[in-house]
Design an enzyme around this catalytic site. Structure first.
Site, PDB file in Angstrom:
ATOM      1  CG  HIS A  81      33.775   1.773  42.365  1.00 17.84           C
ATOM      2  ND1 HIS A  81      32.674   2.175  43.382  1.00 17.84           N
ATOM      3  CD2 HIS A  81      34.007   2.437  42.166  1.00 17.84           C
ATOM      4  CE1 HIS A  81      32.441   3.614  43.024  1.00 17.84           C
ATOM      5  NE2 HIS A  81      33.613   4.172  42.351  1.00 17.84           N
ATOM      6  NE  ARG A 120      54.125   2.990  39.262  1.00 18.42           N
ATOM      7  CZ  ARG A 120      54.629   2.922  40.506  1.00 18.42           C
ATOM      8  NH1 ARG A 120      54.445   4.218  41.697  1.00 18.42           N
ATOM      9  NH2 ARG A 120      55.718   1.874  41.179  1.00 18.42           N
TER      10      ARG A 120
HETATM   11  N1  INI Z   1      37.585   8.078  39.093  1.00 17.13           N
HETATM   12  C1  INI Z   1      38.823   8.451  39.201  1.00 17.13           C
HETATM   13  O1  INI Z   1      39.285   8.595  37.597  1.00 17.13           O
HETATM   14  N2  INI Z   1      39.246   8.017  39.989  1.00 17.13           N
HETATM   15  C2  INI Z   1      39.260   7.428  40.943  1.00 17.13           C
HETATM   16  O2  INI Z   1      39.865   7.581  42.204  1.00 17.13           O
HETATM   17  C3  INI Z   1      38.079   6.961  41.545  1.00 17.13           C
HETATM   18  N3  INI Z   1      37.645   6.597  42.394  1.00 17.13           N
HETATM   19  O3  INI Z   1      38.085   6.409  43.885  1.00 17.13           O
HETATM   20  O4  INI Z   1      36.162   6.117  42.776  1.00 17.13           O
HETATM   21  C4  INI Z   1      37.158   7.233  39.847  1.00 17.13           C
HETATM   22  N4  INI Z   1      35.886   7.369  40.091  1.00 17.13           N
HETATM   23  C5  INI Z   1      34.869   8.245  39.546  1.00 17.13           C
HETATM   24  C6  INI Z   1      34.438   7.479  38.422  1.00 17.13           C
HETATM   25  O5  INI Z   1      35.415   7.388  36.935  1.00 17.13           O
HETATM   26  C7  INI Z   1      33.453   8.349  37.340  1.00 17.13           C
HETATM   27  O6  INI Z   1      33.685   8.720  37.678  1.00 17.13           O
HETATM   28  C8  INI Z   1      31.693   7.901  38.510  1.00 17.13           C
HETATM   29  O7  INI Z   1      31.666   6.700  38.670  1.00 17.13           O
HETATM   30  C9  INI Z   1      30.840   7.772  37.414  1.00 17.13           C
HETATM   31  O8  INI Z   1      30.871   7.387  36.957  1.00 17.13           O
END
Ligand code: INI
Length: 148
Positions: A81, A120
């Site tokens: 996602h 980066r």
């Molecule tokens: N959140 C991130 O900051 N980076 C990611 O790569 C990531 N992935 O890979 O899923 C990620 N998922 C968590 C998301 O931001 C929320 O905290 C979660 O969906 C709860 O709302």
């Protein structure tokens, strides 16, 4: 512009902390180089990048910050996602900035893999955290110019 009185909020995601921490270091060091006292910089952590906008909104709406810097790392390879996380963060920050008049800097890396993110975050392509700090200062200066 007198940067010694500027108050900056940093909201950073806990996900991919081994990279996000490098962005935070880049941002805080750059703010210090721009003359912003460390005491004027508030750091808040949130679980993931998806949670950044709600915290940034509270910070920007509080009237206590001249700019908010959002830091996070979203890696496509690790999540199906990717778009559902990265898009709302980008658009959320843009909307909060326009609604509040407080710059909300998009310092969230959205990369294909960890290597691109490390490049980066102090690697071959600079540090997006440091660039975000400079963008915050420049945007505050631009707003001072148009509001005076
Ligand atoms: N959140 C991130 O900051 N980076 C990611 O790569 C990531 N992935 O890979 O899923 C990620 N998922 C968590 C998301 O931001 C929320 O905290 C979660 O969906 C709860 O709302």
């Amino acid at each position: 512009m007198d940067t010694t009185s500027l108050r900056i909020g940093i909201v950073a995601a806990e996900w991919n902390d081994f990279i996000v921490s490098k962005l935070i270091t880049g941002a805080t060091e750059a703010l210090a180089e721009h003359g912003v006292p460390a005491a004027n910089v508030t750091q808040v952590r949130c679980p993931g990048s998806f949670e950044i906008p709600v915290v940034a909104s509270a910070m920007a709406g509080s009237g206590r910050y001249d700019a908010v810097i959002a830091l996070g790392v979203v890696i496509r390879g690790e999540t199906a996602h990717f778009e559902y996380v990265s898009g709302p963060v980008a658009y959320g920050l843009a909307n909060i900035a326009v609604a509040t008049g407080v710059p909300c800097i998009f310092g969230v890396l959205t990369t294909e893999n960890i290597e691109q993110a490390l490049d980066r975050a102090g690697g071959n392509f600079g540090n997006k955290g440091a660039e975000s700090a400079t963008a915050a200062i420049k945007t505050i200066a631009a707003l001072h110019e148009v509001r005076r």
